[in-house]
Design an enzyme around this catalytic site. Structure first.
Site, mmCIF file in Angstrom:
data_model
loop_
_atom_site.group_PDB
_atom_site.id
_atom_site.type_symbol
_atom_site.label_atom_id
_atom_site.label_comp_id
_atom_site.label_asym_id
_atom_site.label_seq_id
_atom_site.Cartn_x
_atom_site.Cartn_y
_atom_site.Cartn_z
ATOM 1 N N ASP A 262 0.838 -1.200 0.000
ATOM 2 C CA ASP A 262 0.000 0.000 0.000
ATOM 3 C C ASP A 262 0.878 1.257 0.000
ATOM 4 O OD1 ASP A 262 -2.233 1.843 0.692
ATOM 5 O OD2 ASP A 262 -3.317 -0.010 1.064
ATOM 6 N N HIS B 35 -3.629 6.041 3.475
ATOM 7 C CA HIS B 35 -4.327 4.838 3.009
ATOM 8 C C HIS B 35 -3.705 3.545 3.556
ATOM 9 C CE1 HIS B 35 -5.697 1.961 -0.173
ATOM 10 N NE2 HIS B 35 -6.752 2.751 -0.256
ATOM 11 N N SER C 138 -11.098 -0.633 -0.990
ATOM 12 C CA SER C 138 -9.803 -0.626 -0.296
ATOM 13 C C SER C 138 -9.959 -0.962 1.174
ATOM 14 C CB SER C 138 -9.179 0.770 -0.363
ATOM 15 O OG SER C 138 -8.506 0.959 -1.555
#
Ligand SMILES: *[C@@H]1O[C@H](CO)[C@@H](O)[C@H](O)[C@H]1NC(C)=O
Ligand SMILES: *[C@@H]1O[C@H](CO)[C@@H](O)[C@H](O)[C@H]1NC(C)=O
Ligand SMILES: *[C@@H]1O[C@H](CO)[C@@H](O)[C@H](O)[C@H]1NC(C)=O
Ligand SMILES: *[C@@H]1O[C@H](CO)[C@@H](O)[C@H](O)[C@H]1NC(C)=O
Ligand SMILES: *[C@@H]1O[C@H](CO)[C@@H](O)[C@H](O)[C@H]1NC(C)=O
Length: 769
Positions: free
Chosen positions: A136, A212, A541
């Site tokens: 990620d 994220h 996600s």
């Protein structure tokens, strides 16, 4: 058309007339090599320049990565002439230009019914010996979810990875027995940019400056954070799914995206480092590429070959059909759904009517009950694009903005910059009734399409429209029903193999609270000065790491299960009814979702621990599947890595639908077409002798026959086969849609082993609607 043709002729002419390749721009290519026998033994690759003739050796190819486990070959900077030459070299199986992808942008454990008193949590020991590799944007390690006390044991002995130190990432300070790995992969990114990373904008280290990666890692395997929350919202204890699992962060995503060459390098290292699960919330934003050109599919195949579970997001390109990505059958493809927690914020209009929306606005409330209201379309920018709103018109008003185009939080910031005091974000047809709570900078709420249309109608109907917004905080309950599938969640049918149902499952992906970076704001807007420990965001996600965490727990509790068995257990035990007892709704339509939207259903971790039967598959089955979808053995060789030796006419499945998949997607070529699929189930129940009987819920217009309809097992581990036949019933009146749906359940009275059935009718046979 003619101009395009001329143009390509011109390019061809230019290329063929340039004698040397030195003047050409170089690009990153991924080169899949055929390992010759001796090289396989020594694991060394032939140097790239040795494969080129002397006339093409300059400029010398710049080597970026060597792949050995998740793929076999190189990433390198080459001129297009060098790449074209290598494409036809006998040692080269395939050569692909590097491509860029983007991330598919807590209360959830209790919604998943995970509990320390029974079920998957205690039986997996919380996955203490399991390692989740999160590929990620990196990790912000200074968060309670990554902390561990002295009781956390040393990493499992199979772990061979490490934490790398850089100026901005001190491994001895940041890594621990919880965060056991942290690496970064930037060579493909830097090659694409043509210059090194600008350290003033992002960190050339495993450090997450975006947020994220911290969010996904803490969702999959964060420890307990007793006092989590986002401002006054979602307060309480937050914890990841596999609380004791170890986290290895592989940073592959940068400011302009995530490059295939970097992703493949991280997958390769996750395998060699000894990870058990790969969690990848990244993928193409368009239709899924062919499997043999899809680096994530290729890397995942290599990882599955080594026993890792690869869990990926399905994408946020819904609600259109065929939008799901990461759809290879060996990947666990996860769609997004809601949980039973909401953040209501009501719009109250001057005429007294009110509409419920959602919001994570955390500033001062609106003072007045009668603030002037205007529709952004009447102020120059229906979508509220920064700089396009007429401030004379919106000043000191609440502005109704349409969803779509720019980022949702950017609309609020545009309103604020133009002097507006509040925003109502209205869905349009594309997003329907799907409500996503955002941490807006102005008092704002999002309403569904129906409410939005009524509010706009009210604005038109009176001379001085007014409104206010009332924020109601966090509400947990059964209204609205949960789960519901997010409109943005990408859907099937499978664009590359319609006989393989996708997505596989859905999991929480709307308004998810998890850890956040300290380097950027919760909205990722530059004008937002806030820094938070936790943030609430939405996307497939967010659903992917929930399933990655559950897969880690299952791997820990059932160490001898293959990746396909884990996937089967998650799919056949998934549930399809919401907390009001009805079929899970699709937020895009407000109607019942279908298996093309929810896959096999919503994951049920405790049930997945004891599925009764599993549909297992291995590498050979996937190769036979690839043959059956018409791939040439040369295309399959990037998976098998053995040159062009797969004899598809010997190994191909009779139909792709014969892959031993825990779901059925049946493509009928005529109204009376008859299709038979073969399946094998393996008894993984605790008692050896078990008798399972099949119950079918037939899709409209199809007669389903199961032979045999009773399976008698006598030992644990025994496998038995059955055939299932789908016969079209020739009555076009019955079928008004292009699909019909049903299911098959094998039951021994203790376990229900359920697979969805999706039937696709040929377009020509679908009646006029
Ligand atoms: C890194 O962290 C360790 C342990 O906290 C500390 O002793 C060391 O001085 C740090 N190194 C740097 C370069 O800051
Ligand atoms: C509400 O009124 C107070 C005091 O007049 C003011 O400070 C505050 O900014 C107002 N809130 C909003 C959202 O305008
Ligand atoms: C903004 O709106 C006002 C009032 O309707 C109008 O006079 C002005 O021309 C508009 N400005 C622009 C740039 O369109
Ligand atoms: C491939 O398999 C087919 C069917 O089993 C067989 O007839 C053929 O000889 C095989 N080809 C090669 C090159 O081995
Ligand atoms: C299996 O399904 C049947 C029929 O829907 C239901 O009555 C039963 O409770 C289920 N059993 C289990 C263990 O879930």
């Amino acid at each position: 058309m003619a101009i395009q043709y001329l143009f390509s002729l011109l390019i061809l002419y230019l290329v063929t007339t340039s004698a040397s390749s030195e003047s050409e721009t170089r690009y990153t290519y991924i080169i899949h090599l055929a390992p010759s026998l001796s090289q396989t033994r020594t694991r060394s690759h032939p140097p790239l320049h040795s494969l080129l003739p002397s006339r093409l050796r300059h400029p010398s190819p710049r080597h970026l990565y060597t792949y050995t486990l998740s793929a076999y070959g190189y990433a390198a900077l080459l001129t297009p002439s060098q790449a074209r030459y290598l494409e036809s070299h006998r040692s080269v199986l395939s050569i692909q230009p590097d491509q860029v992808h983007h991330p598919h942008t807590t209360h959830t454990p209790s919604f998943l019914k995970l509990s320390l008193s029974g079920g998957l949590w205690p039986q997996s020991n919380l996955a203490e010996e399991t390692i989740v590799a999160v590929l990620d944007t990196g990790i912000w390690p200074e968060r309670p979810c990554f902390a561990c006390d002295d009781s956390f044991p040393l990493p499992p002995s199979k772990w061979k990875g490490e934490c790398v130190s850089t100026g901005s990432f001190n491994a001895s300070q940041f890594c621990s027995n919880k965060l056991i790995g942290a690496k970064f992969f930037a060579k493909g990114y830097e090659a694409a940019m043509g210059h090194p990373i600008d350290e003033s904008r992002e960190s050339r280290s495993p450090l997450d400056t975006e947020g994220h990666g911290t969010h996904t890692a803490s969702t999959a395997a964060g420890t307990i954070s007793p006092d989590a929350g986002f401002y006054e919202y979602a307060h309480g204890e937050a914890r990841g799914i596999a609380t004791q699992a170890r986290i290895a962060a592989y940073k592959i995503c940068w400011l302009s995206g995530c490059y295939d060459s970097d992703i493949l390098a991280a997958m390769d290292e996750a395998v060699s480092d000894g990870a058990d699960v790969i969690s990848l919330s990244v993928g193409s934003s368009g239709y899924a590429p062919q499997f043999f050109r899809d680096s994530i599919a290729i890397g995942a195949f290599g990882a599955v070959r080594h026993g890792l579970v690869v869990s990926c997001s399905a994408g946020n390109s819904g609600p259109g059909r065929y939008t799901a990505v990461n759809i290879a059958p060996w990947i666990l493809t996860v769609g997004a759904s809601t949980v039973d927690r909401d953040f209501p914020a009501d719009v109250i209009l001057g005429d007294g009517t009110s509409y419920t929306g959602v919001s994570l606005y955390a500033g001062n409330p609106l003072n007045s009950t009668e603030l002037p209201l205007v529709y952004a379309a009447d102020a120059g920018s229906r979508l509220c694009i920064t700089g396009y709103l007429n401030s004379t018109i919106v000043k000191e008003k609440i502005v109704v903005c349409d969803r779509g185009g720019n980022a949702r939080v950017a609309k609020g910031s545009a309103v604020k910059q133009a002097g507006g005091i509040g925003m109502i974000l209205a869905n349009t047809e594309e997003s329907g009734e799907e409500l996503i709570a955002d941490s807006h900078l102005v008092p704002a709420t999002m309403v569904g399409e129906t409410a939005g249309d009524k509010i706009k109608k009210y604005i038109k109907s009176v001379t001085s429209p007014t409104a206010t917004i009332v924020f109601r905080g966090t509400v947990i309950g059964s209204s609205p029903s949960a789960p519901r599938v997010a409109a943005f969640s990408s859907r099937g049918p499978n664009f590359r193999a319609p006989e393989i149902l996708k997505p596989d499952v859905i999991a929480p992906g709307v308004n998810i609270l998890a850890g956040w970076t300290g380097a950027s704001s919760p909205t990722d807007l530059d004008i937002d000065p806030r820094r938070v420990e936790f943030n609430i965001i939405s996307g497939t996600s967010m659903s992917c790491p929930h399933v990655s965490g559950i897969a880690a727990l299952l791997k820990s509790a059932r160490p001898d299960w293959s990746p396909a068995a884990i996937k089967s257990a998650l799919m056949t035990t998934a549930y399809n009814l919401d907390n009001s007892g009805e079929i899970i709704k699709d937020l895009a339509t407000g109607e019942e979702s279908t298996p093309f939207v929810r896959g096999a259903g919503h994951v049920d971790p405790n049930k997945a621990l004891d599925p009764g039967l599993v549909y297992d598959s291995g590498i050979e089955d996937y190769i036979a599947f690839l043959c059956s979808i018409g791939y040439a053995s040369s295309q399959i060789s990037v998976f098998t890595r053995d040159g062009s030796t797969t004899n598809c006419s010997a190994v191909a499945l009779a139909t792709p639908g014969n892959l031993n998949y825990p779901a059925f997607s049946v493509v009928l070529s005529s109204y009376t077409d008859v299709v038979t699929y073969h399946r094998t189930v393996t008894n993984v129940g605790s008692s050896g002798s078990a008798v399972y009987e099949a119950t079918v819920s037939s899709p409209d217009g199809v007669k389903v026959t199961v032979v045999p309809s009773k399976l008698e097992f006598s030992t644990v581990g025994e496998s038995l086969s059955y055939e299932i036949t789908f016969a079209g019933i020739a009555d076009p009146v019955i079928i008004t849609e292009s699909n019909s749906f049903g299911s098959i359940t094998w039951s021994d009275g203790i376990h229900n082993v359920t697979s969805p059935i999706a039937v696709s009718w040929p377009k020509s046979f679908v009646s006029s609607m």
